[in-house]
Design a protein around this motif. Structure first.
Motif: not given
Length: 457
Positions: A409-428
């Protein structure tokens, strides 16, 4: 398609007034949100009478939901205002099929041409529509055997499982198959609470002889949800005599409960022992492959509905313990898509079923996902959060992000931070890329499926 006609003011005043009273009670007791979503669309159909109330809803899914959750409540509410009410029928207003009798207050069940009374069985619940695997095969085969003509090889048949695993489906299938091969026979199906209600009513009316004659005169008797008469000594005594009568006469008796006979709480030992003397068959929670097969069987019956494979995988993976809940989730998804004029996608499924999915979801962490992906692709977990862009690392990283979006249930910014502080657009971008590749690349799709099974297993 013929539309069911809704009752107009001035036509059937007693029924219309009763409906207004019942509707008001439901609004107060259900709460505004639930009432607006499920009960507000219910309409009183013009052909209703003081004996048979007919209620209409705009979709099969909504009608089934109200049947499952409010059938008995509606009957009791109507009878409190109109004691002459015998049945409440809940229909789809645009459906030309005959009304389904969902609950019986008296003895006026459907009768075969040359036999005695028989309960109305749900035509959806037949053997051919029951999906079989190792978890339910013994129960299924026993049910088919008991429905066959000739002298029954065993009786009673005692089916037990948790709620929503198919016991009621098998009982309705037994009844229909038995009457098909024995058209002059009689069959009765009733929940244990109905047995208790009718027996107590007969006691008060000093008319137990008629009640006993009606049940014991049947060729097939099926009692569902037996656990609900635990602790009811007088009812258990009458039921014990009924069981003895059927066994002594070599008749067919089917019982269903949420646990085995010896584990029933509040039951006298003699009754539990008698019930266990026949064939006891359990139904275990469905494994992943069976859950997939159940969903596919349902979709085979909806030829005009398109549900992508990843949505089927989502439902089968997340809703693990209850077949009824699994089918209900699919019905809800299809109904909402049709009512809103939208295509069914993974995002639509998560949005529509968010509450259901959160309720059943095991809490999977992003760290677990990273460990599983690293092990699957023979990488170090640090590789997934590094800046390295080689395809051998970037693709597993995208898969891990995709799984984090799907399974947490993590948000896109939270997921990005868990992968080396990547931006949420990278996750999208990662999520969309993997969704696209799953439809084109069998190897990627297989890896995602394997990882989802491992993480949710």
């Amino acid at each position: 398609m013929t539309q069911a006609r809704i009752l107009e003011t001035g036509n059937g005043d007693a029924v219309a007034n009763a409906w207004g009273h019942v509707r008001g009670n439901l609004r107060r007791s259900a709460g505004q949100r639930l009432f607006d979503q499920w009960l507000k669309p219910v309409e009183l159909i013009r052909e209703s009478s003081e004996a048979e109330i007919r209620l209409g809803l705009p979709s099969d899914f909504m009608a089934q939901w109200v049947r499952n959750h409010y059938a008995e409540r509606l009957l009791l509410e109507f009878r409190a205002v109109l004691p002459s009410v015998e049945t409440v029928c809940i229909e789809t207003v645009s459906n030309t099929l005959p009304a389904q009798r969902v609950l019986h207050a008296g003895d006026n069940d459907t009768r075969p041409p040359a036999g005695g009374e028989s309960s109305t069985f749900d035509p959806r619940f037949v053997f051919d529509r029951f999906v079989v695997d190792a978890s339910n095969r013994v129960a299924f085969n026993a049910a088919r055997k008991l429905a066959e003509p000739g002298v029954p090889q065993f009786s009673p048949l005692f089916l037990h499982s948790a709620t929503g695993q198919g016991k009621t489906h098998l009982m309705h299938a037994i009844g229909q198959a038995f009457l098909e091969s024995n058209p002059r026979a009689t069959a009765i199906y009733m929940p244990a609470e109905r047995f208790m209600f009718e027996f107590v009513r007969a006691l008060k009316a000093k008319d137990t002889i008629a009640f006993k004659a009606r049940l014991r005169g049947a060729d097939l008797l099926m009692i569902d949800d037996l656990q609900f008469i635990g602790g009811k000594d007088v009812t258990q005594e009458e039921f014990f005599h009924t069981v003895n009568e059927f066994m002594g006469a070599g008749k067919r008796l089917v019982i269903a409960a949420d646990r085995a006979p010896q584990a029933l709480e509040g039951f006298v030992p003699q009754l539990a022992g008698r019930l266990g003397s026949g064939l006891v068959a359990d139904i275990r929670p469905p494994e992943l492959e069976l859950r997939r097969a159940i969903l596919q069987r349902k979709l085979d019956e909806m030829p005009d509905v398109a549900v992508p494979e990843d949505v089927i995988e989502l439902l089968a993976a997340r809703i693990t313990s209850n077949v009824r809940e699994l089918e209900g989730a699919l019905n809800r998804l299809v109904a909402y898509a049709q009512l809103n004029g939208e295509a069914i996608t993974i995002d639509f499924a998560v949005q529509t079923l968010g509450e259901v999915l959160r309720h059943v979801q095991r809490r999977i962490t992003i760290d677990e996902i990273q460990r599983a992906v690293s092990a699957h692709f023979d990488l170090k977990q640090l590789d997934l959060i590094s800046e390295r862009r080689a395809v051998a690392i970037a693709r597993p990283r995208q898969i891990a992000m995709y799984l984090a979006k799907r399974l947490t249930t993590r948000s896109l910014p939270e997921i990005g931070r868990k992968f080396g502080n990547r931006d949420h657009s990278t996750v999208i971008h990662a999520v969309r890329r993997i969704e696209d590749l799953r439809g084109k690349d069998g190897e990627i799709d297989g890896a995602v499926r394997t990882l989802m099974r491992k993480l949710e297993g």
